[in-house]
Design a protein around this motif. Structure first.
Motif, mmCIF file in Angstrom:
data_model
loop_
_atom_site.group_PDB
_atom_site.id
_atom_site.type_symbol
_atom_site.label_atom_id
_atom_site.label_comp_id
_atom_site.label_asym_id
_atom_site.label_seq_id
_atom_site.Cartn_x
_atom_site.Cartn_y
_atom_site.Cartn_z
ATOM 1 N N LYS A 69 0.815 -1.206 0.000
ATOM 2 C CA LYS A 69 0.000 0.000 0.000
ATOM 3 C C LYS A 69 0.849 1.256 0.000
ATOM 4 N N GLU A 70 1.937 1.237 0.779
ATOM 5 C CA GLU A 70 2.789 2.412 0.855
ATOM 6 C C GLU A 70 3.455 2.717 -0.489
ATOM 7 N N GLU A 71 3.691 1.667 -1.279
ATOM 8 C CA GLU A 71 4.246 1.868 -2.617
ATOM 9 C C GLU A 71 3.177 2.406 -3.557
ATOM 10 N N ARG A 72 1.991 1.801 -3.524
ATOM 11 C CA ARG A 72 0.896 2.252 -4.392
ATOM 12 C C ARG A 72 0.500 3.694 -4.099
ATOM 13 N N SER A 73 0.624 4.107 -2.844
ATOM 14 C CA SER A 73 0.204 5.452 -2.453
ATOM 15 C C SER A 73 1.077 6.540 -3.067
ATOM 16 N N GLN A 74 2.219 6.150 -3.635
ATOM 17 C CA GLN A 74 3.094 7.130 -4.278
ATOM 18 C C GLN A 74 2.587 7.542 -5.658
ATOM 19 N N TYR A 75 1.587 6.830 -6.153
ATOM 20 C CA TYR A 75 1.121 7.055 -7.515
ATOM 21 C C TYR A 75 -0.379 7.338 -7.531
ATOM 22 N N ALA A 76 -0.801 8.228 -8.417
ATOM 23 C CA ALA A 76 -2.208 8.614 -8.502
ATOM 24 C C ALA A 76 -3.049 7.569 -9.227
ATOM 25 N N TYR A 77 -2.419 6.738 -10.057
ATOM 26 C CA TYR A 77 -3.160 5.777 -10.883
ATOM 27 C C TYR A 77 -2.508 4.398 -10.801
ATOM 28 N N ASP A 78 -3.290 3.377 -11.174
ATOM 29 C CA ASP A 78 -2.744 2.027 -11.195
ATOM 30 C C ASP A 78 -2.127 1.667 -12.548
ATOM 31 N N VAL A 79 -2.012 2.657 -13.436
ATOM 32 C CA VAL A 79 -1.216 2.539 -14.664
ATOM 33 C C VAL A 79 -0.474 3.852 -14.843
ATOM 34 N N ASP A 80 0.578 3.860 -15.638
ATOM 35 C CA ASP A 80 1.297 5.107 -15.912
ATOM 36 C C ASP A 80 0.520 5.928 -16.938
ATOM 37 N N LYS A 81 0.194 7.151 -16.586
ATOM 38 C CA LYS A 81 -0.566 8.046 -17.459
ATOM 39 C C LYS A 81 0.318 9.057 -18.185
ATOM 40 N N ASN A 82 1.594 9.104 -17.848
ATOM 41 C CA ASN A 82 2.479 10.068 -18.491
ATOM 42 C C ASN A 82 2.945 9.578 -19.852
ATOM 43 N N MET A 83 2.934 10.482 -20.822
ATOM 44 C CA MET A 83 3.598 10.241 -22.105
ATOM 45 C C MET A 83 4.904 11.006 -22.101
ATOM 46 N N THR A 84 5.961 10.349 -22.573
ATOM 47 C CA THR A 84 7.278 10.959 -22.683
ATOM 48 C C THR A 84 7.638 11.096 -24.154
ATOM 49 N N VAL A 85 8.096 12.278 -24.555
ATOM 50 C CA VAL A 85 8.425 12.520 -25.968
ATOM 51 C C VAL A 85 9.822 13.109 -26.082
ATOM 52 N N LEU A 86 10.632 12.497 -26.931
ATOM 53 C CA LEU A 86 11.893 13.092 -27.360
ATOM 54 C C LEU A 86 11.646 13.755 -28.708
#
Length: 571
Positions: A69-86
């Motif tokens: 739980k303490e690990e999950r609480s570091q994130y707002a979602y249960d999947v990564d929502k960020n897109m990274t672009v170079l």
């Protein structure tokens, strides 16, 4: 996996090794490297990161919830929502291309698809290139985009969730959540009521829109050292401080009709018999895989060659203060987070400045999935498809620590040899036979023509059928099986002696090429070309073109042929 992976398990599922897949892949990579080399120029690279919503969800949330739980609480979602672009630009700042990373499976079109299709990632790249190269054919031009994968092991584009087909009953594909007889548990994308293709378009468009938005922001500028390290290692020898993979996922149900479901921790009588016929697992293997019940002991079968890879390749790239890492496994959301976090910490312990650690995978082969230790215990599809046991992620982390250390020290790393089993590869596909045209016809003849008596409008589909050869004779690398061509008048506005201009190829979303064997014995076949007309198509005169190859009787020489439909009018 398309017939290009060495291990027997991955070859069996697609009837073996296919040179028609391998050779174009290799040649395509060589061509891309050559073109890049021939177009080297001064420029800049920048990094942008932004949140993209309504495009992915977790397909195994019960497994994710097993993480602390303490690990999950570091994130707002249960999947990564960020897109990274170079973003890549020339010395004047004009765009050359982009690479986007976003975690979502390419399963929008799913098992209903019978066409070569790039799914949502391919559509995103297509739309991006058409947007950035507006005057080009099919988006091909100066600006090049790539939509790479990230830690999508438990991530689906079917954002509406999973339901029993033909009902409104929600499901998750587990043994405790069975659908009514005749129904299966399937994920639904945002456009499911129209078609899987509409869902694919929506998810792809959203990725393209976000990538273009991030590219135009011109974010964190990259500068400094460029470096890399890679390592081949035998994961089965690493020391670190499920049968229901056949059940499939809610993105593509498997053998549920035979009593195999996700999160089962025991086998079935039938599959236990099959397992023991192929090979009875050793006690050590059973202990290693627990709590996974072993469907087939693929890790210990080596006939006619190994069924699972043991030697894997990992990579670590440095672009200034941005690091890109890759594995051949599909990492789940939390697995990717832990790996990135571990690598970042190790880099910083050596004094590196780290703006971002990007995970890109699977790459350099394929090694199924990788879950966290906690997710493995649930034994849903992702855990069942983690072939090296519950400590797989820790093995990857240990191996990456070595890459970071040697990069920091400026030294090289020892690797084991990568086995080559291509000489033992098999193909269960029918061999290529001589092609023959349909009776009273020649190759390229029109069998069913377009409608020449009426005017086509937006929303309609134009279609023609041609006498064809087997498309396996030539996969048309850097070419096309079809064209849509517009008759362009010369100055003066008259169509007489005008010029045909290609406006669509088989790369376009609104065109389709379908091949069908009419007689396998006589080698007769036909090809259907379709074009969906939308409101962006200009009024004018058009035709459809077909391009194929046929294999001759005695010489087995492959000869090109082509054909055109009658002209038709679009209003």
């Amino acid at each position: 996996m398309g017939g290009y992976l060495q291990q027997a398990l991955y070859e069996i599922s697609v009837l073996g090794w296919f040179e028609e897949t391998v050779r174009p892949m290799v040649q395509g990579i060589v061509n891309a490297i050559t073109r890049a080399h021939d177009n080297i120029q001064p420029g800049s690279v920048d990094l942008s990161v932004g949140e993209l919503l309504n495009t992915n969800i977790n397909r195994s949330p019960a497994s994710y919830l097993l993480n602390p739980k303490e690990e999950r609480s570091q994130y707002a979602y249960d999947v990564d929502k960020n897109m990274t672009v170079l973003g890549f630009r020339d010395k004047t700042g004009k765009g050359l291309g982009l690479i986007s990373w976003f975690a979502v499976h390419g399963v929008s079109v799913n098992e209903t698809n019978h066409l070569v299709n790039g799914d949502n990632k391919g559509y995103a790249a297509y739309i991006t290139e058409r947007t950035m190269n507006p005057s080009s054919i099919s988006g091909k031009g100066r600006f090049v985009s790539a939509f790479a994968q990230s830690n999508e092991g438990d991530v689906t584009p079917n954002t509406l969730g999973s339901f029993c087909t033909g009902t409104t009953i929600p499901c998750d594909g587990s043994k405790n959540d069975k659908c009514p007889t005749g129904s299966s548990c399937n994920g639904r994308g945002p456009g499911w009521e129209i078609s899987d293709y509409e869902s694919n378009r929506i998810i792809g468009q959203q990725q393209a829109d976000k990538a273009i938005e991030l590219f135009k922001q011109e974010g964190h500028s990259l500068s400094g050292t460029i470096d890399f390290r890679n390592k081949f290692f035998d994961i089965t020898t690493m020391v670190v401080n499920g049968s229901h993979l056949s059940a499939g996922t809610t993105d593509g149900p498997g053998l549920t009709s035979l009593g195999i479901y996700q999160n089962m921790t025991h086998g079935t009588p039938l599959w236990n018999i099959i397992k023991d016929i192929l090979r009875t697992p050793t006690k050590e293997q059973e202990k290693c895989q627990a709590p996974k019940p072993i469907l087939i002991d693929t890790g210990e079968i080596s006939f006619p060659f190994p069924w699972q890879p043991t030697v894997l390749e990992i990579q670590l790239f440095r672009l200034g203060d941005v690091f890109i890492t890759s594995t051949p496994s599909e990492l789940t959301t939390m697995s990717g987070r832990r790996l990135r976090r571990a690598i970042k910490s190790r880099l910083e312990s050596h004094g590196f400045s780290v703006q971002d650690v990007i995970y890109s995978g699977p790459a350099n082969g394929y090694a199924s999935y990788c879950t966290t230790y906690e997710e493995y215990q649930e034994q849903r599809y992702e855990g069942a498809s983690t072939p090296y046991g519950e400590h797989t992620l820790e093995a990857y982390i240990e191996a990456f620590y070595e890459l970071v250390d040697v990069m920091a020290n400026g030294t090289s790393i020892a690797s084991v040899a990568l086995p080559d089993y291509t000489s033992k590869a098999f193909s269960l596909a029918p061999p290529d036979f001589t092609d023959h045209p349909l009776l009273l016809h020649k190759f390229g003849d029109v069998l069913t023509d377009v409608n020449t008596t009426s005017v086509y409008k937006s929303g309609q589909t134009v279609k023609a059928v041609f006498v064809a050869g087997n498309p396996r004779n030539n996969v048309m690398l850097d070419s096309t099986y079809l064209t849509v061509e517009q008759l362009v008048p010369y100055s003066g506005g008259k169509y007489r002696n005008g010029k045909w201009k290609v406006i669509r190829t088989d790369n376009d979303w609104d065109t389709r090429f379908r091949w069908k064997s009419v007689s396998k014995l006589l080698g007769m076949s036909k090809a259907t070309i379709e074009w969906d007309i939308d409101d962006t198509v200009k009024a004018g005169t058009y035709r459809l073109g077909y391009f194929g190859h046929h294999r001759n009787d005695l010489s087995q020489q492959v000869t090109p042929h082509q054909g055109y439909s009658s002209i038709f009018t679009v209003q």
